[in-house]
Design an enzyme around this catalytic site. Structure first.
Site, PDB file in Angstrom:
ATOM      1  N   ARG A   1     -26.455  22.508  25.227  1.00  0.00           N
ATOM      2  CA  ARG A   1     -25.043  22.189  24.936  1.00  0.00           C
ATOM      3  C   ARG A   1     -24.114  22.917  25.898  1.00  0.00           C
ATOM      4  O   ARG A   1     -23.085  22.385  26.338  1.00  0.00           O
ATOM      5  CB  ARG A   1     -24.710  22.572  23.486  1.00  0.00           C
ATOM      6  CG  ARG A   1     -25.327  21.617  22.473  1.00  0.00           C
ATOM      7  CD  ARG A   1     -25.262  22.186  21.068  1.00  0.00           C
ATOM      8  NE  ARG A   1     -23.917  22.491  20.666  1.00  0.00           N
ATOM      9  CZ  ARG A   1     -23.572  23.476  19.817  1.00  0.00           C
ATOM     10  NH1 ARG A   1     -24.490  24.239  19.284  1.00  0.00           N
ATOM     11  NH2 ARG A   1     -22.324  23.665  19.498  1.00  0.00           N
TER      12      ARG A   1
ATOM     13  N   ASP B   1     -32.406  25.821  17.749  1.00  0.00           N
ATOM     14  CA  ASP B   1     -31.009  26.098  18.101  1.00  0.00           C
ATOM     15  C   ASP B   1     -30.934  26.788  19.463  1.00  0.00           C
ATOM     16  O   ASP B   1     -30.029  26.497  20.249  1.00  0.00           O
ATOM     17  CB  ASP B   1     -30.337  26.964  17.033  1.00  0.00           C
ATOM     18  CG  ASP B   1     -28.934  27.331  17.471  1.00  0.00           C
ATOM     19  OD1 ASP B   1     -28.128  26.389  17.628  1.00  0.00           O
ATOM     20  OD2 ASP B   1     -28.649  28.512  17.720  1.00  0.00           O
TER      21      ASP B   1
ATOM     22  N   SER C   1     -25.591  25.013  14.000  1.00  0.00           N
ATOM     23  CA  SER C   1     -26.149  26.062  14.863  1.00  0.00           C
ATOM     24  C   SER C   1     -25.984  27.440  14.201  1.00  0.00           C
ATOM     25  O   SER C   1     -26.936  28.221  14.101  1.00  0.00           O
ATOM     26  CB  SER C   1     -25.419  26.005  16.211  1.00  0.00           C
ATOM     27  OG  SER C   1     -25.596  27.172  16.952  1.00  0.00           O
TER      28      SER C   1
ATOM     29  N   HIS D   1     -21.065  36.912   8.893  1.00  0.00           N
ATOM     30  CA  HIS D   1     -21.126  36.396  10.258  1.00  0.00           C
ATOM     31  C   HIS D   1     -19.713  36.117  10.761  1.00  0.00           C
ATOM     32  O   HIS D   1     -18.908  35.515  10.059  1.00  0.00           O
ATOM     33  CB  HIS D   1     -21.934  35.092  10.286  1.00  0.00           C
ATOM     34  CG  HIS D   1     -22.007  34.484  11.652  1.00  0.00           C
ATOM     35  ND1 HIS D   1     -22.883  34.938  12.616  1.00  0.00           N
ATOM     36  CD2 HIS D   1     -21.303  33.498  12.233  1.00  0.00           C
ATOM     37  CE1 HIS D   1     -22.715  34.248  13.723  1.00  0.00           C
ATOM     38  NE2 HIS D   1     -21.756  33.362  13.522  1.00  0.00           N
TER      39      HIS D   1
ATOM     40  N   LYS E   1     -29.209  29.750  11.845  1.00  0.00           N
ATOM     41  CA  LYS E   1     -29.615  31.140  12.113  1.00  0.00           C
ATOM     42  C   LYS E   1     -29.337  32.033  10.905  1.00  0.00           C
ATOM     43  O   LYS E   1     -30.142  32.879  10.541  1.00  0.00           O
ATOM     44  CB  LYS E   1     -28.880  31.673  13.348  1.00  0.00           C
ATOM     45  CG  LYS E   1     -29.424  31.055  14.633  1.00  0.00           C
ATOM     46  CD  LYS E   1     -28.618  31.438  15.849  1.00  0.00           C
ATOM     47  CE  LYS E   1     -27.252  30.823  15.842  1.00  0.00           C
ATOM     48  NZ  LYS E   1     -26.661  30.461  17.079  1.00  0.00           N
TER      49      LYS E   1
HETATM   50  N1  URA Z   1     -22.027  30.191  17.811  1.00  0.00           N
HETATM   51  C1  URA Z   1     -23.250  29.654  17.588  1.00  0.00           C
HETATM   52  O1  URA Z   1     -24.183  30.348  17.198  1.00  0.00           O
HETATM   53  N2  URA Z   1     -23.398  28.324  17.816  1.00  0.00           N
HETATM   54  C2  URA Z   1     -22.411  27.518  18.226  1.00  0.00           C
HETATM   55  O2  URA Z   1     -22.615  26.335  18.384  1.00  0.00           O
HETATM   56  C3  URA Z   1     -21.149  28.102  18.454  1.00  0.00           C
HETATM   57  C4  URA Z   1     -20.995  29.452  18.229  1.00  0.00           C
END
Ligand code: URA
Length: 443
Positions: free
Chosen positions: A170, A163, A185, A84, A189
């Protein structure tokens, strides 16, 4: 049953650590629509000011991860591996390292995102290959991963729904820039996506969420600890995002560059970064040492096995693999414009964010979800920071199907470039590593 939300907000406002029950109750209640946005926003703001300790962050991640669908990759044993990136400009590393890592024997079965704002997304880049599908049913995803050892699809909408709701909130309440919130967050995922091994590329610098090494290191350490405590092998690299990665920005242009790297003809910095990340992915998933991982990564690149794997991957997902032998089959924007240097000297700065914005102006990105993109649009960077440049020399070639977009992109880029009369030292691409303890030591 949702606990007293007022008291949870009050506790965080007073700087107290929230209990497991409080965190799980908040995530469950908010996902189910029982907690209103105004109370969730107040709690998020209190977290921004007072933080969360590691225990709270791990619990928050676990609660968000289990708020929806989770992928079960256990049939691949330890071989499943994901990577990621926290988001960058010109970041086509997945297109390069996924086939390298798969050719070495690991299984890359992953979900990737689309580009938004100034950053690009792997799914958009893949979709610039004619016919390539990124929206596959789960059984197809598993079949391709099993048969080819590689499959990359778009993010499932039911993955970590807590999320998705929280991130949207957010975004409009100035509560994105909190390390526990970002770490939970991202990791919710990644963990829901199922891979046993995860390598994180935490971008640092102008074009990244994390502007300083201190913040990037703290984010990397937090995410590695979350993953380790939730039973995955996780390593993180902190890499430079002061300038774009490689020599192209824009979807089809980046696919073309990825193919060049797999042919051994790529930009050396980009190639080195892909090999570093691939080595760690291979070491973790095959449970071998880092030097063995590095050997297998290089071997997959130099033998052409990575390139062959890319062909198999494209075909398996319905794409036209002849783009590998003939990249001119990729979409091309109808117009080009040469951006020339106003000075002689050395190019000192080419801020990633401005290049990403310029690519977006040219049609390569989207301002809001659902916008259409021009797959052929973007920039070829003929000069990068550290390169000498003569006045009038071409710095970049802009590509767009709409020539009226060139002037805005040129203005954005030219106003951000910094020149120096003296030679400058180039910054390293890999700035630091936070490595998993799961890799075997070299004998
Ligand atoms: N990428 C994400 O998936 N979440 C965040 O809070 C910031 C970047």
């Amino acid at each position: 049953m949702t606990m007293n939300m007022y008291q949870i907000i009050q506790n965080k406002k007073e700087g107290k650590a929230l209990t497991e029950e409080e965190i799980r109750s908040f995530i469950q209640g908010y996902t189910q629509g029982e907690i209103p946005d105004y109370q969730a926003s107040a709690l998020l703001m209190a977290v921004c000011f007072n933080g969360m300790d590691r225990e709270e962050t791990v619990i928050l991640t676990d609660a968000m991860m289990h708020s929806g669908f989770t992928v079960d990759l256990s049939s691949f044993g330890n071989r499943s591996v994901d990577k990621h990136s926290t988001g960058g400009v010109g970041d086509k590393t997945t297109l390069i390292l996924a086939p390298i890592v798969s050719a070495a024997g690991a299984v890359v079965a992953k979900m990737s995102g689309r580009g938004l704002g100034h950053t690009g997304g792997t799914v958009d880049k893949m979709e610039s290959i004619p016919g390539m599908k990124t929206d596959l049913p789960p059984e197809e995803f598993f079949r391709i991963a099993r048969e080819e050892g590689i499959c990359v699809v778009g993010q499932n909408k039911t993955l970590a729904p807590a999320d998705q709701k929280l991130y949207a909130l957010r975004d409009v309440t100035a509560t994105v820039d909190s390390i526990p919130l970002i770490a939970s967050s991202i990791m919710a995922k990644k963990l829901a996506s199922g891979a046993k091994n995860i390598v994180l590329d935490v971008k640092c610098g102008d074009g990244a969420f994390m502007k300083t090494m201190e913040d990037a290191t703290f984010l990397a350490q937090t995410m590695v600890e979350i993953g380790t405590r939730l039973h995955r092998n996780v390593s993180a690299f902190i890499t430079n995002m002061e300038e774009p990665l490689g020599k192209t920005v824009g979807n089809a242009l980046e696919v073309k560059e990825a193919i060049a790297v797999l042919k051994g003809e790529g930009d050396p910095d980009l190639t080195a970064l892909c090999l570093s990340l691939a080595s760690e992915m291979i070491a973790l998933s095959l449970q071998i040492s880092r030097s063995q991982g590095a050997y297998l990564a290089r071997q997959a690149l130099e033998s052409g096995a990575g390139l062959e794997k890319m062909k198999a991957w494209i075909s398996a997902q319905g794409g036209d693999a002849s783009v590998i032998d003939d990249p001119s089959l990729l979409p091309l924007a109808s117009h080009r414009y040469e951006l020339r240097s106003p000075f002689s000297g050395y190019l000192m700065k080419m801020p990633a964010q401005s290049v990403g914005l310029a690519a977006s102006f040219l049609g390569a990105g989207r301002e809001k979800k659902g916008d259409l993109i021009d797959h052929g649009a973007g920039l070829e960077l003929l000069k990068k920071p550290g390169d000498p440049v003569e006045r009038g020399e071409v710095i970049a070639i802009l590509h767009s199907s709409d020539p009226s977009r060139f002037s805005e992109a040129e203005k954005c880029l030219l106003s951000s470039l910094v020149f120096s009369p003296r030679k400058i030292k180039k910054k390293e691409t890999v700035l630091a590593k936070v490595l998993s303890r799961a890799v075997l030591a070299d004998s």
